[in-house]
Design an enzyme around this catalytic site. Structure first.
Site, PDB file in Angstrom:
ATOM      1  CG  HIS A  45      -1.691  -1.086   1.588  1.00 39.16           C
ATOM      2  ND1 HIS A  45      -3.044  -1.077   1.362  1.00 39.16           N
ATOM      3  CD2 HIS A  45      -1.405  -2.293   2.129  1.00 39.16           C
ATOM      4  CE1 HIS A  45      -3.561  -2.238   1.754  1.00 39.16           C
ATOM      5  NE2 HIS A  45      -2.585  -2.987   2.222  1.00 39.16           N
ATOM      6  CD  GLU A 127      -0.953   1.262   4.379  1.00 43.35           C
ATOM      7  OE1 GLU A 127      -0.635   2.047   3.452  1.00 43.35           O
ATOM      8  OE2 GLU A 127      -2.116   0.900   4.611  1.00 43.35           O
ATOM      9  CG  HIS A 163      -5.216  -1.671  -1.145  1.00 52.03           C
ATOM     10  ND1 HIS A 163      -5.519  -0.643  -0.292  1.00 52.03           N
ATOM     11  CD2 HIS A 163      -6.205  -2.602  -0.982  1.00 52.03           C
ATOM     12  CE1 HIS A 163      -6.645  -0.932   0.362  1.00 52.03           C
ATOM     13  NE2 HIS A 163      -7.077  -2.119  -0.041  1.00 52.03           N
ATOM     14  CG  ASP A 173      -3.192   1.851  -1.841  1.00 52.64           C
ATOM     15  OD1 ASP A 173      -4.340   1.552  -2.206  1.00 52.64           O
ATOM     16  OD2 ASP A 173      -2.674   1.403  -0.801  1.00 52.64           O
TER      17      ASP A 173
HETATM   18 ZN   LIG Z   1      -4.079   0.543   0.527  1.00 49.43          ZN
END
Ligand SMILES: [Zn+2]
Length: 201
Positions: A45, A127, A163, A173
């Protein structure tokens, strides 16, 4: 150190799903994985709060339900959101962990990949501090590559996707600024582990 404490959950890099080289900050936003879940997917992400602003602590605050929703106008749009990821890689490569990889973090939402829905059940979420469509920094790729390698040593990872791939049309993303080919080269993983459109790049 007494060697009798060694067990198959502690290979030096991992302890109960926590990675040794990450800064641990526990999120309350997690739950158990379903019984029998086979964690075989890594989901990438991007995130920054406010979007495009780097270096603050808003992401850590969001993932620990400590964000002041009134601190920035953008935060109104995510007020009350309870989410988490397993990992967060800052622009300088600094690595944070919020949820044990043995547990289910809340990063994917409605999603489907390799014929299975609810990717949170059996994936590890990473992330990257960034903004979809924008490039990422070199230290992030270094941290990400070593993290993915460590994850794959401990979990039977067979797939990696963004994602945007597991929730197409709903999520974008990490976006076009992410260099999948570089990551593929760094990892040396089988191209079939990546989304088809990336394996062909
Ligand atoms: Zn995401």
């Amino acid at each position: 150190m007494p060697t009798t404490e060694a067990c198959n959950d502690d290979d030096g890099l991992w302890q109960a799903g926590w990675y040794r080289f990450a800064k641990a900050l526990r999120s309350p936003n997690f739950g158990p994985r379903p019984e029998g879940a086979q964690t075989d997917l890594v989901v990438l992400h991007s995130i920054s709060l406010p979007p495009g602003e780097y270096g603050g602590d808003a992401v850590q605050r969001l993932f620990t339900n400590q964000l002041d929703w009134d601190a920035h106008p953008y935060f109104q749009s995510i007020r009350g959101l309870e989410v988490s990821s397993h990992f967060y890689v800052r622009r300088n490569g600094e690595l944070w962990q919020f949820v044990s990889c043995d547990d289910r973090a809340w990063h994917a939402g409605v999603s489907s990949w390799r014929g299975r829905d609810n990717c949170n059940d059996d994936s590890i979420g990473i992330e990257l501090e960034g903004l979809e469509g924008q490039p990422f920094d070199e230290p992030q790729y270094e941290t990400l590559a070593s993290l993915c390698a460590a994850v794959a040593q401990h979990y039977a990872i067979a797939y990696i996707a963004g994602h945007e791939h597991i929730a197409p049309g709903r999520k974008q993303d990490p976006g076009n600024g992410f260099d999948w080919r570089l990551l593929r080269e760094q990892l040396g993983w089988d191209p079939q582990m990546f989304p088809a459109q990336i394996a062909q790049r």
